[in-house]
Design a protein around this motif. Structure first.
Motif, PDB file in Angstrom:
ATOM      1  N   ASP A 112     -44.643  25.524 -26.039  1.00  0.00           N
ATOM      2  CA  ASP A 112     -43.444  24.751 -25.687  1.00  0.00           C
ATOM      3  C   ASP A 112     -43.537  23.323 -26.203  1.00  0.00           C
ATOM      4  O   ASP A 112     -43.153  22.355 -25.534  1.00  0.00           O
ATOM      5  CB  ASP A 112     -43.212  24.757 -24.170  1.00  0.00           C
ATOM      6  CG  ASP A 112     -42.690  26.093 -23.668  1.00  0.00           C
ATOM      7  OD1 ASP A 112     -41.964  26.769 -24.422  1.00  0.00           O
ATOM      8  OD2 ASP A 112     -43.021  26.475 -22.533  1.00  0.00           O
ATOM      9  N   SER A 113     -44.040  23.194 -27.408  1.00  0.00           N
ATOM     10  CA  SER A 113     -44.310  21.877 -27.977  1.00  0.00           C
ATOM     11  C   SER A 113     -43.083  20.977 -27.977  1.00  0.00           C
ATOM     12  O   SER A 113     -43.158  19.805 -27.584  1.00  0.00           O
ATOM     13  CB  SER A 113     -44.821  22.044 -29.410  1.00  0.00           C
ATOM     14  OG  SER A 113     -43.920  22.841 -30.179  1.00  0.00           O
ATOM     15  N   HIS A 116     -42.256  19.519 -24.558  1.00  0.00           N
ATOM     16  CA  HIS A 116     -43.172  18.444 -24.168  1.00  0.00           C
ATOM     17  C   HIS A 116     -42.832  17.152 -24.914  1.00  0.00           C
ATOM     18  O   HIS A 116     -42.814  16.062 -24.324  1.00  0.00           O
ATOM     19  CB  HIS A 116     -44.613  18.845 -24.475  1.00  0.00           C
ATOM     20  CG  HIS A 116     -45.145  19.926 -23.595  1.00  0.00           C
ATOM     21  ND1 HIS A 116     -45.160  19.821 -22.217  1.00  0.00           N
ATOM     22  CD2 HIS A 116     -45.689  21.133 -23.883  1.00  0.00           C
ATOM     23  CE1 HIS A 116     -45.696  20.912 -21.697  1.00  0.00           C
ATOM     24  NE2 HIS A 116     -46.014  21.725 -22.695  1.00  0.00           N
ATOM     25  N   ARG A 119     -39.503  15.660 -23.585  1.00  0.00           N
ATOM     26  CA  ARG A 119     -39.668  14.975 -22.291  1.00  0.00           C
ATOM     27  C   ARG A 119     -40.420  13.659 -22.464  1.00  0.00           C
ATOM     28  O   ARG A 119     -40.102  12.658 -21.804  1.00  0.00           O
ATOM     29  CB  ARG A 119     -40.391  15.893 -21.314  1.00  0.00           C
ATOM     30  CG  ARG A 119     -39.579  17.134 -20.920  1.00  0.00           C
ATOM     31  CD  ARG A 119     -40.286  17.945 -19.852  1.00  0.00           C
ATOM     32  NE  ARG A 119     -39.523  19.151 -19.522  1.00  0.00           N
ATOM     33  CZ  ARG A 119     -39.915  20.391 -19.808  1.00  0.00           C
ATOM     34  NH1 ARG A 119     -41.091  20.595 -20.420  1.00  0.00           N
ATOM     35  NH2 ARG A 119     -39.167  21.428 -19.498  1.00  0.00           N
ATOM     36  N   LEU A 381     -50.172  15.314 -28.579  1.00  0.00           N
ATOM     37  CA  LEU A 381     -49.775  16.588 -27.985  1.00  0.00           C
ATOM     38  C   LEU A 381     -50.968  17.533 -27.889  1.00  0.00           C
ATOM     39  O   LEU A 381     -51.172  18.204 -26.870  1.00  0.00           O
ATOM     40  CB  LEU A 381     -48.667  17.227 -28.824  1.00  0.00           C
ATOM     41  CG  LEU A 381     -48.185  18.614 -28.404  1.00  0.00           C
ATOM     42  CD1 LEU A 381     -47.392  18.533 -27.099  1.00  0.00           C
ATOM     43  CD2 LEU A 381     -47.339  19.262 -29.498  1.00  0.00           C
ATOM     44  N   GLY A 385     -50.853  17.267 -24.120  1.00  0.00           N
ATOM     45  CA  GLY A 385     -49.484  17.714 -23.897  1.00  0.00           C
ATOM     46  C   GLY A 385     -48.489  16.565 -23.858  1.00  0.00           C
ATOM     47  O   GLY A 385     -48.588  15.604 -24.619  1.00  0.00           O
ATOM     48  N   GLN A 386     -47.527  16.661 -22.950  1.00  0.00           N
ATOM     49  CA  GLN A 386     -46.495  15.626 -22.840  1.00  0.00           C
ATOM     50  C   GLN A 386     -47.104  14.254 -22.598  1.00  0.00           C
ATOM     51  O   GLN A 386     -46.700  13.263 -23.218  1.00  0.00           O
ATOM     52  CB  GLN A 386     -45.530  15.957 -21.698  1.00  0.00           C
ATOM     53  CG  GLN A 386     -44.479  14.872 -21.459  1.00  0.00           C
ATOM     54  CD  GLN A 386     -43.599  15.139 -20.249  1.00  0.00           C
ATOM     55  OE1 GLN A 386     -43.435  16.287 -19.829  1.00  0.00           O
ATOM     56  NE2 GLN A 386     -43.037  14.100 -19.669  1.00  0.00           N
TER      57      GLN A 386
END
Length: 423
Positions: A112-113, A116, A119, A381, A385-386
């Motif tokens: 779900d790059s 992230h 957001r 990332l 991640g986010q």
């Protein structure tokens, strides 16, 4: 994060106060260490695609060497306590001159790059240019961002109906501009990927804008209605089939039994980009969209003039991060000549080679109105991640703010050519 004046000191204070409690940042503050840790956290396939460049890597190196040839000349006692980092682009005020460049196949660095990244962009007030080769549909990214600013990158397909469909979806998803990539009508020679025999799209990674598109699905259905050659069965082919099924929308087992995932990948590879893209194609854009038009991949002054004569609202001076043509001119090296050719008015963005806040300062001083950040946030990332993307953005903005403070420039307009010297 606040991107209002004082962002630099706020960032320093947050990091140092955490240090008092024994907490060190998960995302390094310097690019060299960021790159080193991200490489360690990434698979060989992911690293080859995201970090790799064209040919012998000369364009990538040249992008960095271009920055090394300029030095900032600080001026003292400016008396400015606060800095205004905001800029106006395409009729909208942006909190900073930093945007996130579109990067395809981001799921190689994390599931779900695009969500992230979306957001993180929203949380930091940074405009995100949604990738046409993304791993999450633009509508999902728009929902994740709320009212935050986003643009959409367009790869010009061989199918004109698909071009119109993607444009229409971008408008409906609240995109603030359409960024047409000109320099990837065919893939460049990328040895890191070639040596692994790895193309993410062939496994269904990075084609979510297509598999979510009604026109694309129609093209796939038409393809399925025609006789097709039976694929060669090998262990590698089976692994690829599993990957296609996993990356395609819907349930894995249903996808595994269906010919649609494989047909979708084959269709994408056939039509995603148009080798015949010409100025005649681009001239039709004004009739096809109400969005501001940004043309990305310009490196020659004559092309810049033609883009604005054609009605482009902005251009991105870019060599695609050194991923398309080996031994090409550095983006920063092309910037000053393009600014001289088009004059002070037109909006120029600089892409390729930005690694730090000091780099942003240099690009602005040489005539850019704003810059696009690419690989660094992808490395963030990979690490966290986010939150990792947010940390990279915050670090770059903080360094820009501190550089402005120490160089005696209270706002973006005061970052001018006389703030640099050629070394």
């Amino acid at each position: 994060m606040s991107t209002t004046p004082g962002a630099g000191l706020s960032r320093l204070n947050a990091i140092y106060r955490a240090g008092v409690l024994g907490r060190r940042p998960r995302v390094p503050a310097d690019f060299g260490e960021l790159e080193r840790l991200a490489r360690r956290a990434s698979s060989a396939v992911a690293w080859a695609y995201v970090a790799g460049g064209a040919g012998e890597g000369r364009t990538m190196r040249r992008n960095r060497e271009a920055f090394e040839r300029w030095a900032i000349v600080p001026r003292m006692a400016s008396g400015a306590v606060e800095r205004d980092l905001s800029v106006e682009l395409l009729g909208q005020r942006h909190a900073t001159p930093l945007l996130l460049a579109p990067v395809g196949a981001g799921a190689l660095m994390g599931d779900d790059s695009d969500l992230h990244i979306a957001r993180a962009a929203a949380a930091t007030g940074t405009t995100y240019v949604l990738s046409n080769q993304g791993c999450n549909p633009m509508e999902d990214c728009a929902a994740a961002m709320g009212d935050a600013s986003r643009w959409f990158q367009l790869y010009w397909s061989k199918d004109e109906g698909l071009v119109d469909s993607l444009i229409g979806r971008a408008e409906a998803a609240g995109a603030g501009a359409l960024v047409v990539t000109l320099d990837t009508t065919v893939l460049g020679w990328r040895p890191q990927d070639l040596n692994l025999g790895s193309l993410p799209f062939s496994r269904g990674v990075g084609i979510a804008q297509y598999t979510s598109d009604p026109r694309f699905r129609q093209i796939v259905a038409e393809r399925l209605g025609r006789p097709a050659a039976r694929p060669q069965v090998t262990l590698g082919a089976l692994r690829t089939l599993l990957a296609m099924s996993r990356n395609h929308p819907g349930r894995f087992l249903a996808n595994l039994r269906s010919p649609v995932p494989r047909a979708s990948v084959e269709t994408f590879l056939d039509i995603y980009s148009n080798p015949g893209l010409s100025w005649d194609h681009l001239a039709t854009l004004r009739e096809r969209t109400r969005l501001p038009i940004v043309l990305k991949g310009i490196l020659h002054p004559d092309d810049a003039r033609r883009a604005f004569d054609l009605g482009a609202d902005a251009i991105v001076v870019s060599n695609h991060g050194g991923r398309q043509v080996d031994n090409a001119v550095a983006s920063l090296g092309a910037l000053a000549g393009i600014r001289e050719a088009v004059g002070p008015g037109p909006a120029l963005l600089l892409d390729s080679g930005i690694r730090s806040g000091a780099d942003v300062f240099t690009a602005l001083a040489l005539g850019a109105n704003a810059v696009l950040l690419g690989r660094p946030y992808m490395y963030g990332l990979a690490l966290d991640g986010q939150r990792g993307v947010e940390d990279v953005i915050r670090n770059v903005i903080a360094e820009l703010d501190l550089t402005m403070a120490l160089a005696g420039t209270p706002d973006i307009a005061s970052i001018t050519r006389d703030r640099l010297t050629h070394t």
